[in-house]
Structures are given as C-alpha cells and as structure tokens.
Design an enzyme around this catalytic site. Structure first.
Site, mmCIF file in Angstrom:
data_model
loop_
_atom_site.group_PDB
_atom_site.id
_atom_site.type_symbol
_atom_site.label_atom_id
_atom_site.label_comp_id
_atom_site.label_asym_id
_atom_site.label_seq_id
_atom_site.Cartn_x
_atom_site.Cartn_y
_atom_site.Cartn_z
ATOM 1 N N ARG A 249 0.863 -1.172 0.000
ATOM 2 C CA ARG A 249 0.000 0.000 0.000
ATOM 3 C C ARG A 249 0.897 1.219 0.000
ATOM 4 N NH1 ARG A 249 -4.980 -0.182 -1.642
ATOM 5 N NH2 ARG A 249 -5.855 1.275 -0.111
ATOM 6 N N GLU A 300 -4.348 12.381 4.631
ATOM 7 C CA GLU A 300 -3.620 11.198 4.144
ATOM 8 C C GLU A 300 -4.583 10.218 3.482
ATOM 9 O OE1 GLU A 300 -0.661 9.464 6.761
ATOM 10 O OE2 GLU A 300 -1.257 7.455 6.124
#
Ligand code: UDP
Length: 366
Positions: A249, A300
């Site tokens: 990720r 984020e």
C-alpha cells in the site's frame, strides 16, 4: 580497507555506513535527491514548520541500546502521541481505552466493569483468530470493531479485514484505564531538529561518499569492485520483478496551509468508510516547543502501489509470500550481498526495528 556499497540512505543503509565507516570505504547510492529515506524532514517554507515529508514518524522503542544509539545524532525530546478518532461526527480517544469505551457506550464504567463489559461483547466462538476481523471480534466485539477498525482498515489496506493477518491489529493495545498513549513502548520522542539532522551526522565521515539521484540497477554495477553490497531497496525491484511484484500500500497527502491551529492535535483518524482519507496530521503539534503562527496539515489517503509510487506498507498476503519465497531463494545464491530494512526484507518494520537489525548486521562486518 574494505570497500562497501550501500543502496539506500534510510535508517538501514545509514546505520550500516555509520557503523562500518571507521575502517572501511563506503559508497552510498540514493535514488532520491535527499538522504534519510521516508524519515526525511524539512522545514515547510511558508509556515516554518518542520514536516515529516513522508508521513508522521514518532520514535518509540523498548530497546535501550537503540534509544542511546540514536541520541548520539540528535536531541530526542520526549513526546507522547495521543491520537483521536472521529466517527459519525463525534471525537473519541485512541487507542481503545476506558475513555473510548465510556464515550462510545455512554457509560461511566470502572476498569473492572469495563473489562467484564467488553468480555461480554467479545465473540467467544473464536478460539485462535485467523485474520484481522476475527482478532478484533474476539478482543473488542462487533460494535467497537465496526466503528473504529472496519472502515479505517478497509481504507488503509484496500481490502476486507478478513483478508488481512491478525498481526496487524495486534500492534494496537486495548486498555482498561485512561492511558491514551498511542504506543506501548516506554521510550518515545521526536528529534528536536527533525530526522534529517540524524542522517547528516551519521553520514558525515571522510570515508563515506553519498551519491544522490543515483538509481540502482543490477546491470549497471560492477560488483567485483566491492567486498560486500548492502541492499535496502525493494527486493522485487532488485530482481527486476522476474517472479512478479510484491503487494504494497502506498499513501499520498493533500497539503493545506491555514492560520493558527487547524485541529488542535498532531493526528486525528477518520474512521468512517465514507470519508475518503484515513487521517489528518498537523505537523506543528509534533514540536510543541516551537511556535508558528501558521499551520500546515495533510490529509492522508491510501491506495495500491503502482509502478511510480513509493511503496510504504508491505501487504504480505498469501500470494505475496509465495512470490517473496522465490526471491529469498534467489538471494541465498548471491555471494557478498546483504538484504536489509523494510523494503529489502518485505516486512512491516518500525524505525527502531530497522536500526536494531542494522546494528546487529554491522557487527558481523566489523
Ligand atoms: N487501525 C484502525 N483504526 C485506527 C487505527 C488503526 O483500523 O484508527 C488499524 C489499521 O488497519 C492499521 C492497524 O490498525 O493498519 C495498525 O495501526 P497502526 O497505528 O499501527 O497503523 P500503521 O502503522 O499501520 O499506520
């Protein structure tokens, strides 16, 4: 003098360099335009705030040797990370503690009462949890799991929590008191002048030459010129992805500048699945000893790593581990190569794990 080549200048590469530079010649190839890997910090021009360019890094460890070691290169200011989580428009304390439990269930339970209460919610049919979801259901029950973990984890990892290993959740404590210290480690801090200074000091030696903007490819290197090569880049990239790509990720940030204080805390998580970002970090709260009129904060977001993205979190799903094994077998056949650090070992490692491991490896070459 031996000649060592180090690929990458994050903690893994820099610790090796620092440890071995007294008696050896060290060359470091760093593909970015700066040292320090994902720990790199830099003052943001408009606000003057020291920002963690690749996301928040709070140093925390239970390893006294590592804690003492790092402080040769910086002044570590004690810092406790107190994270909040927003779920359906309400703010809660993290990690799950007595305050969270009382807030969430509208109660005023004592530690013993809360323990009994959570036990009554836990799924007792699960003996040994096989995945993230089972681990959560066993420990905190369905309601807390769905509020604080299900949506966040789905956003962060891009898959159902049933597909993830239980070990990811085990990183977080559940407490039956009001301790809201995000980490369980006894030694925690933030370097007073940021992380970049640490790397500058580690690598400041006449026997170390750092080449920035220098990308590594096996075919470009005359390995016979070096006694040992320390590789800290992605293991699959080293082999030109010949057995396939390992799953990672990545995270990316949306930057905002504002006057004053935006959220009143360094990190606030957003637990709802519908909110597209996972958290907001406001970096001036990591340095409460500094004063800044303006503030900079980052939303984020998380997504699958594509070719040009920076790999952050190793996913380590079953298919990834099969591919990893093939690369590991290949590594065994390489003489004079050491693979170390998060990317080269494809392991979820905190800074202190990387440092401890690099210190141990360096011993063998002293
Ligand atoms: N997590 C969550 N909700 C939160 C914080 C964490 O569901 O508010 C999950 C998420 O899957 C994360 C894991 O717990 O990967 C471990 O948390 P940690 O803070 O260690 O996150 P990381 O270092 O992975 O960002």
């Amino acid at each position: 003098m031996k000649k060592y080549l180090i690929i990458g200048s994050g903690f893994a590469g820099s610790v090796i360099a620092e440890q071995l530079c007294k008696d050896n010649l060290i060359e470091i190839w760093e593909e970015r335009s700066h040292i320090g890997g994902n720990c790199y910090t830099e003052r943001e021009k408009e606000t003057g705030v020291n920002i963690h360019q690749y996301g928040p890094h709070i140093f925390n460890t239970d390893n006294v040797e590592v804690w003492d070691y790092i402080q040769q290169f910086c002044e570590m200011v004690p810092y406790i990370n107190r994270v909040k989580s927003i779920y359906k428009g309400k703010v809660y304390s993290l990690p799950i503690n007595l305050h969270t439990i009382n807030q969430f269930f509208n109660k005023a339970l004592s530690p013993a009462e809360a323990k009994d209460f959570i036990q009554s919610l836990s799924d007792t049919s699960i003996d040994s949890p096989k995945n993230f979801e089972e681990q959560a259901l066993k420990f905190i029950g369905k309601d807390l799991y769905q509020a604080f973990f299900y949506g966040y984890t789905k956003k962060q990892w891009g898959c159902e929590p049933t597909e993830l290993p239980a070990s990811i959740l085990k990183r977080l404590p559940v407490r039956f008191n009001y301790n809201d210290n995000y980490y369980a480690m006894p030694l925690q801090g933030i370097p007073k002048n940021g992380y970049t200074e640490i790397f500058e000091k580690m690598l400041n030696h006449p026997n170390i030459t750092v080449y920035l903007n220098k990308k590594f490819a096996v075919k470009d290197v005359d390995f016979s010129a070096y006694d040992q090569v320390f590789y800290t880049g992605p293991v699959d990239a080293f082999f030109d992805y010949k057995f396939g790509r390992l799953g990672y990720r990545t995270v990316y940030f949306e930057k905002h500048i504002a006057e004053g204080d935006f959220q009143g805390n360094a990190v606030i998580n957003y637990a709802d699945e519908e909110t597209p970002f996972t958290r907001i970090h406001e970096h001036k709260h990591f340095t409460p000893w500094e004063e800044h009129e303006k503030t900079v904060y980052f939303k984020e977001f998380s997504k699958e790593t594509e070719t040009e993205d920076i790999p952050y979190y190793p996913k380590r799903l079953a298919n990834d581990l099969e591919i990893l094994e093939k690369y590991q077998n290949e590594i065994e056949t390489l003489p004079n190569f050491t693979f170390l650090g998060r990317l080269a070992t494809y392991r979820y490692m905190d800074m202190h794990h990387v440092i401890a491991n690099a210190l141990e490896i360096a011993q063998k070459f002293k």
